[in-house]
Write a protein that holds these residues in place. Structure first.
Motif, PDB file in Angstrom:
ATOM      1  N   SER A 129       7.238  88.130 -20.564  1.00  0.00           N
ATOM      2  CA  SER A 129       7.820  87.900 -21.699  1.00  0.00           C
ATOM      3  C   SER A 129       8.866  89.003 -22.034  1.00  0.00           C
ATOM      4  N   ASN A 162      15.269  84.263 -30.151  1.00  0.00           N
ATOM      5  CA  ASN A 162      15.146  83.364 -29.388  1.00  0.00           C
ATOM      6  C   ASN A 162      14.854  83.486 -27.952  1.00  0.00           C
ATOM      7  N   ARG A 213      17.700  77.809 -15.762  1.00  0.00           N
ATOM      8  CA  ARG A 213      17.274  78.596 -16.725  1.00  0.00           C
ATOM      9  C   ARG A 213      17.259  78.027 -18.136  1.00  0.00           C
ATOM     10  N   GLU A 222      15.018  77.596 -20.457  1.00  0.00           N
ATOM     11  CA  GLU A 222      14.375  78.413 -21.665  1.00  0.00           C
ATOM     12  C   GLU A 222      15.417  78.918 -22.460  1.00  0.00           C
ATOM     13  N   LYS A 225      17.780  76.506 -23.864  1.00  0.00           N
ATOM     14  CA  LYS A 225      17.397  76.062 -25.266  1.00  0.00           C
ATOM     15  C   LYS A 225      17.431  77.190 -26.415  1.00  0.00           C
ATOM     16  N   GLY A 226      17.180  78.600 -25.952  1.00  0.00           N
ATOM     17  CA  GLY A 226      17.204  79.646 -26.964  1.00  0.00           C
ATOM     18  C   GLY A 226      18.469  79.684 -27.421  1.00  0.00           C
TER      19      GLY A 226
END
Length: 330
Positions: free
Chosen positions: A24, A58, A234, A236, A239-240
């Protein structure tokens, strides 16, 4: 008291939890490189993202890469030096039709316009006959092609032969319009806004022309461009970035004080210019669904295919099927 097997299981669980936390943390600090131009509005949005910490919120770290101009931006994008740029729908479609997996998500519906002095005798397209007309972007600029078609259909006028044409860089053409060396100029929206602050007026906007050719609403002909593999590998982060972009636009639309962060990037020497640029940026925030954008994009593409053909579009007959990206679902 834990058995040896229990201790090993607990240790494995702890390591797995540490691995997830580390993963994370790595995701939260993954860099997303955005190419920006001098005084380009992407730099405004990027400044707000950093000011509000919208990138970290994000799951990524935004890095802006300053580029000299549109050509440099395209080279950087094609060379994987940046993860995204603000680019043209037609260019993105051409790349897609040539086999490159480029994805497009709407960025702004604000387009250019044909500008004239406030007291100009030019009141309609037919009045351009014999006039000195500046055109930004060159002979294959999409707005110029559409304007010529509109002049033929609405006024029976062939601008290529009826007007005295001067192609050039937008700042030079804007200056020549101010000094009276041109009677009218087709310019990009930032230069239109700057001229409006000085009393010049729009004779016809690109939005007017696109609606004349069937567009059902304001069309975003510029958007964020991503390579297909960036989206797949990539997703995510993409989207962030999309969430951060949307949040930045929302903040600029709803918090006037936030423009203090942006103003130093705008090259606005006076309040009138600042307000004009601000107004045009906010009016261009896309508010339609990706489906509605694509439907109008197809209409404009079909018109350009009929008018300009392979010179502008390459071998493509329609927009690539997977060109538009709904970034919320990337």
């Amino acid at each position: 008291m834990l058995s040896r097997r229990g201790m090993l299981a607990a240790g494995a669980a702890a390591l797995a939890g540490f691995g997830r936390s580390l993963g994370s943390a790595r995701a939260a600090t993954e860099t997303f490189r955005l190419g920006v131009l001098p005084f380009g509005t992407a730099s405004w949005e990027a400044a707000v993202i950093k000011e509000r910490g919208l990138d970290e919120a994000n799951g990524f770290t935004l890095e802006t890469v300053k580029l000299a101009g549109n050509d440099a931006a395209r080279i950087a994008f094609l060379g994987d030096q940046v993860d995204a740029i603000v680019g043209d729908l037609i260019w993105a479609a051409r790349l897609g039709n040539e086999g490159r997996g480029v994805r497009f998500t709407p960025y702004s519906t604000t387009e250019g316009a044909l500008m004239v002095p406030a007291n100009s005798p030019i009141t309609d397209l037919k009045s351009l006959a014999g006039k000195r007309l500046g055109v930004a972007g060159g002979a294959l600029d999409k707005n110029w092609i559409l304007l010529k078609a509109q002049a033929r259909e609405a006024a029976g006028l062939d601008l290529d032969s009826a007007a005295q044409l001067a192609y050039g860089a937008p700042p030079l053409l804007a200056q020549k319009l101010e000094t009276g060396e041109l009677d009218a100029a087709l310019l990009y929206w930032q230069y239109c806004a700057r001229l409006e602050a000085k009393g010049f007026k729009r004779l016809i906007s690109a939005d007017d022309v696109m609606r004349a050719f069937g567009a059902q609403g304001p069309v975003a002909l510029i958007g964020y461009l991503f390579e297909g593999r960036t989206v797949s590998e990539r997703g995510e982060v993409v989207k962030g970035f999309a969430r951060a972009s949307t949040a930045a636009k929302h903040a600029l639309a709803n918090d006037p004080a936030l423009w203090a962060t942006v103003r130093p990037l705008m090259a606005a020497d006076d309040d009138a210019t600042f307000e004009a640029l601000k107004r045009e940026f906010l009016s261009g925030i896309p508010r339609r669904t990706v489906g509605a954008e694509r439907a109008d994009g197809e209409r404009i593409y079909a018109t350009l295919a009929r008018l300009a053909g392979t010179q502008l579009l390459g071998s493509g007959k329609t927009l690539p099927p997977d060109l538009y990206l709904d970034a919320s679902k990337a």
